[in-house]
Structure formats: structure tokens, C-alpha cells
Write an enzyme that holds these catalytic residues in place. Sequence first.
Site, mmCIF file in Angstrom:
data_model
loop_
_atom_site.group_PDB
_atom_site.id
_atom_site.type_symbol
_atom_site.label_atom_id
_atom_site.label_comp_id
_atom_site.label_asym_id
_atom_site.label_seq_id
_atom_site.Cartn_x
_atom_site.Cartn_y
_atom_site.Cartn_z
ATOM 1 N N GLN A 53 66.752 -70.010 92.970
ATOM 2 C CA GLN A 53 67.409 -69.374 91.832
ATOM 3 C C GLN A 53 68.768 -70.016 91.614
ATOM 4 O O GLN A 53 69.473 -70.317 92.564
ATOM 5 C CB GLN A 53 67.576 -67.875 92.164
ATOM 6 C CG GLN A 53 68.838 -67.206 91.652
ATOM 7 C CD GLN A 53 68.804 -66.994 90.146
ATOM 8 O OE1 GLN A 53 67.732 -66.812 89.574
ATOM 9 N NE2 GLN A 53 69.949 -67.019 89.514
ATOM 10 N N THR A 54 69.139 -70.206 90.359
ATOM 11 C CA THR A 54 70.490 -70.710 90.106
ATOM 12 C C THR A 54 70.934 -70.322 88.707
ATOM 13 O O THR A 54 70.108 -70.000 87.850
ATOM 14 C CB THR A 54 70.545 -72.243 90.286
ATOM 15 O OG1 THR A 54 71.883 -72.692 90.085
ATOM 16 C CG2 THR A 54 69.636 -72.963 89.297
ATOM 17 N N ARG A 55 72.223 -70.336 88.489
ATOM 18 C CA ARG A 55 72.754 -70.196 87.143
ATOM 19 C C ARG A 55 73.800 -71.285 86.907
ATOM 20 O O ARG A 55 74.675 -71.162 86.073
ATOM 21 C CB ARG A 55 73.352 -68.798 86.940
ATOM 22 C CG ARG A 55 74.486 -68.444 87.876
ATOM 23 C CD ARG A 55 74.923 -67.012 87.600
ATOM 24 N NE ARG A 55 76.300 -66.735 87.913
ATOM 25 C CZ ARG A 55 76.709 -66.006 88.954
ATOM 26 N NH1 ARG A 55 75.835 -65.502 89.807
ATOM 27 N NH2 ARG A 55 77.984 -65.753 89.142
ATOM 28 N N HIS A 106 75.019 -78.909 92.400
ATOM 29 C CA HIS A 106 75.959 -79.716 93.179
ATOM 30 C C HIS A 106 75.316 -80.066 94.532
ATOM 31 O O HIS A 106 74.161 -79.733 94.788
ATOM 32 C CB HIS A 106 77.332 -79.048 93.289
ATOM 33 C CG HIS A 106 77.343 -77.662 93.877
ATOM 34 N ND1 HIS A 106 76.664 -77.325 95.022
ATOM 35 C CD2 HIS A 106 77.971 -76.523 93.471
ATOM 36 C CE1 HIS A 106 76.882 -76.053 95.305
ATOM 37 N NE2 HIS A 106 77.660 -75.530 94.364
ATOM 38 N N HIS A 166 73.715 -77.359 96.691
ATOM 39 C CA HIS A 166 72.400 -76.961 96.170
ATOM 40 C C HIS A 166 71.333 -77.972 96.611
ATOM 41 O O HIS A 166 70.239 -77.600 97.005
ATOM 42 C CB HIS A 166 72.408 -76.902 94.639
ATOM 43 C CG HIS A 166 73.343 -75.878 94.076
ATOM 44 N ND1 HIS A 166 74.126 -76.116 92.970
ATOM 45 C CD2 HIS A 166 73.622 -74.610 94.455
ATOM 46 C CE1 HIS A 166 74.849 -75.043 92.697
ATOM 47 N NE2 HIS A 166 74.559 -74.113 93.582
ATOM 48 N N GLY A 225 71.343 -67.389 99.236
ATOM 49 C CA GLY A 225 72.557 -67.929 99.840
ATOM 50 C C GLY A 225 73.688 -66.933 99.886
ATOM 51 O O GLY A 225 73.499 -65.723 99.804
ATOM 52 N N ARG A 226 74.853 -67.503 99.998
ATOM 53 C CA ARG A 226 76.077 -66.746 100.050
ATOM 54 C C ARG A 226 76.348 -66.117 98.686
ATOM 55 O O ARG A 226 76.236 -66.772 97.664
ATOM 56 C CB ARG A 226 77.168 -67.776 100.370
ATOM 57 C CG ARG A 226 78.408 -67.225 100.859
ATOM 58 C CD ARG A 226 79.417 -68.338 101.099
ATOM 59 N NE ARG A 226 80.695 -67.693 101.389
ATOM 60 C CZ ARG A 226 81.496 -67.216 100.454
ATOM 61 N NH1 ARG A 226 81.180 -67.342 99.181
ATOM 62 N NH2 ARG A 226 82.618 -66.612 100.795
ATOM 63 N N ASP A 227 76.688 -64.851 98.685
ATOM 64 C CA ASP A 227 77.088 -64.145 97.458
ATOM 65 C C ASP A 227 76.090 -64.346 96.312
ATOM 66 O O ASP A 227 76.475 -64.609 95.173
ATOM 67 C CB ASP A 227 78.489 -64.593 97.028
ATOM 68 C CG ASP A 227 79.157 -63.550 96.120
ATOM 69 O OD1 ASP A 227 78.784 -62.358 96.212
ATOM 70 O OD2 ASP A 227 80.044 -63.910 95.331
ATOM 71 N N HIS A 228 74.832 -64.159 96.617
ATOM 72 C CA HIS A 228 73.780 -64.328 95.609
ATOM 73 C C HIS A 228 73.998 -63.361 94.441
ATOM 74 O O HIS A 228 74.146 -62.162 94.649
ATOM 75 C CB HIS A 228 72.408 -64.074 96.252
ATOM 76 C CG HIS A 228 71.254 -64.361 95.349
ATOM 77 N ND1 HIS A 228 70.472 -65.483 95.469
ATOM 78 C CD2 HIS A 228 70.762 -63.687 94.285
ATOM 79 C CE1 HIS A 228 69.543 -65.480 94.534
ATOM 80 N NE2 HIS A 228 69.696 -64.401 93.793
ATOM 81 N N ALA A 229 74.012 -63.896 93.223
ATOM 82 C CA ALA A 229 74.171 -63.087 92.004
ATOM 83 C C ALA A 229 75.445 -62.243 92.025
ATOM 84 O O ALA A 229 75.529 -61.212 91.369
ATOM 85 C CB ALA A 229 72.953 -62.204 91.746
#
Length: 382
Positions: free
Chosen positions: A188-190, A194, A197, A282-286
Site C-alpha cells: 500500500q502507498t500514497r 523512494h 519503499h 510499516g511505520r505509521d501506516h496511514a
Amino acid sequence: MIQPHGGKLISRLASEEEKNFYLSQSLKKIFIEKDEALDAEKIAIGSFSPLEGFMTEKELLSVCREMLLPDGNVWSIPIILQVNDISHIKNEEKILLVDKTDNRPIAVLQVEDIYRLNKKEIANTVFGTLDENHPGVRRLYQKGDYAVGGKIILLNRPDFPNKEYELDPAETREIFRERGWKTVVAFQTRNAPHRAHEYLHRLGMEIGDGLFIHPIIGLKKEGDFDSRTIIEAYQVLINSYYPHSKVLLAGLSTSMRYAGPREAVFHAIVRKNYGATHFLVGRDHAGVGDYYDPFAAHRIFEEIPDIGIQIVKFYNVFYCSKCEGIVSENTCSHPEQFITKISMTKIRNMLSEGKKPPKEMLREEVSQFLIENFYLITEDYR
Ligand SMILES: [Zn+2]
């Protein structure tokens, strides 16, 4: 092939005949926002299986309080249709949902429940805050005080930019089957990709038969990357570095809700519906701002029943000049002075000043693309 959430892929698409029938009736209308039109579509194509419509009060309260649907399936995010005025709506009638941005009839809603929302309770349980600076809370508060729940049938797909990059769950499942992918790791990404990722993508390609990159291209908040930029930056990265046979890239037009841990659960369930067997968190997802503990999105999966998709947790990923590569806190022992943190905020700031981010953070090809094509969303999030 992994089962959809709840055991079956929901399909609520009207046939041509049904569509003509409903459009010939003079049904009452509710004008809906774009994000709700997109939600209706995602319900209808099975992305939100087992949901078959907008939530009734019973479903909503069960989701807020127990993180479960009344049928016992885990569900973490309200999918509700907020309205300002309920005086003209009656129980058990059929209502036409019309996209207010272009007057396109989207769906027919069979009204099962009309109720007043306890917005404070929703904000508190879903977002963990009542602060209206939180984009999810703000949107909840700005929209109607009531909600209408019931099953839907989709008449038309909503119009939305970059739709051509999307695939339905039935389509991704077919592609995974054709490619013989038994294990599919969803990402998932927004953001544009980088180097941190990329580390995770490679991890995904190592542990799974295939990597499913599924960026959110729905409504986001001010300052986030424009969706086309994200998709095309991904194409640049994939074309320059990844084996095509191991990757599938598609967009997902649903709004970001910025609900942190609860949204991580939601994102995982949705990817399960698309046929993924593993989901990277990951860290702090969403997350947004500092509303959530960075690893709350990991812990939440320990607190809920098994949702049937394997969660692959990862921690801080960064560049280490001693290791001479991208590493994580699990794989590198070096002190801070050797570490370059990779943050999209930093990258965005550099790009907006016309500076090229260092190649430890961003691939040259992606840098070049972003410098040439870069712009930010400024008013997309309503
Ligand atoms: Zn190191």
C-alpha cells in the site's frame, strides 16, 4: 487462491436490464460526494467484501466498538452514507444515489436504516481523537449528521481521474491465477516510491511469487502527491529496476481516511479481496501528523482475530553509509552519524525547491521524473 473476506467476492453490479429499469423509475435522489460514489463502486465490485451496502447503525456501532461486523467478520472502518436531511427518506424505499459533481446516477440504495450519527463516538473510536485538524475527523464533522444504510446495486462507475490504472478484484485475481502466483505480497502507498519503499518491494518479491503494488489514488489531503504522478513514478521505477514478471501495479480509487492502525486493518482486508496473501505494514501506516504511535499499526493485528491475510511488519528503513546500502534497524547496528533517514516530507521539500534528492533517498530516474512532472494535491481533499 485466497478466499475473499467473508468467504465470497461480493458483486452488486446492475445488469443492463436492471439499470434501464431503475433509471426509468422516478426514484427519489440523494446527491452524494465523489468519495461516497467511489465507496459505492468498491462495495459493488467486491473490494469491500463482505459489505453489500452502506452500513446500518447496528453495523456501524459494531465496527466502532468491536471492530467486527455483526456477522463476526473483522471490519475496522465505517463505510457510511452521511446525509444532512432525512425528512424525505423512508425506510424500505429505493433511492437513487447521484454523484453531485457530474449528476451521474451511481447506484440504487435499498434503505434499511435511517439514523442519527454519534460523530464523537465515531471520531474517538476510529481516529482516536476529536481534533478537527485531523483530516478524517474534519471530513466526518463536515458531512451530514445522519446516515442512511442499506444494500446497493451499482448502475454506473463513477468518473474519476486515472481510472484507467485500476483493476477490479476479479481482474487481479484472474491475473494472479494466470501468472501462477500462489503468494502475492501487497504494498500500500500514497506516495511516489523512494529507496526505503524499494527495499520493501524487494523483500516482497523475495518472499512472494509476486508483488502487488496498489497505491491509493482516491481523495487525499493537501500536500500529498497527485495520483498520476505516483502511478507514473512507479512505472519509471518498475521499468528501470524490477523484473516485470514479478510485479503488478494498479491504482485503488478510495479515499485515504488517515485512521492509522484501523486503516492498516482495512487496507489489509481490501488487499485480501484483491487476492493478496501477504500485506506489508510499516511505520505509521496511514498515519497523519503525530496522532498515532508509529507502531500501533503493527500491534493492532495482535489485538484482533486472524483476518486471513499474512501481515508482514517492517520497521525503520534507512540508508547507512557504513553498510553502504539501504538497511533497517533489524539489519544494521551503526550509530546515528552513519544513518540517512529517508522521508517523503524531506524529499517533497527538496523537490519543491527544485533540488534533486540524493540517490540514497530517491533513484535518479524517479528524481528526474518527479522534477519534470511534479505537483502536489492542493484542494483534492474535501
Ligand atoms: Zn549500518
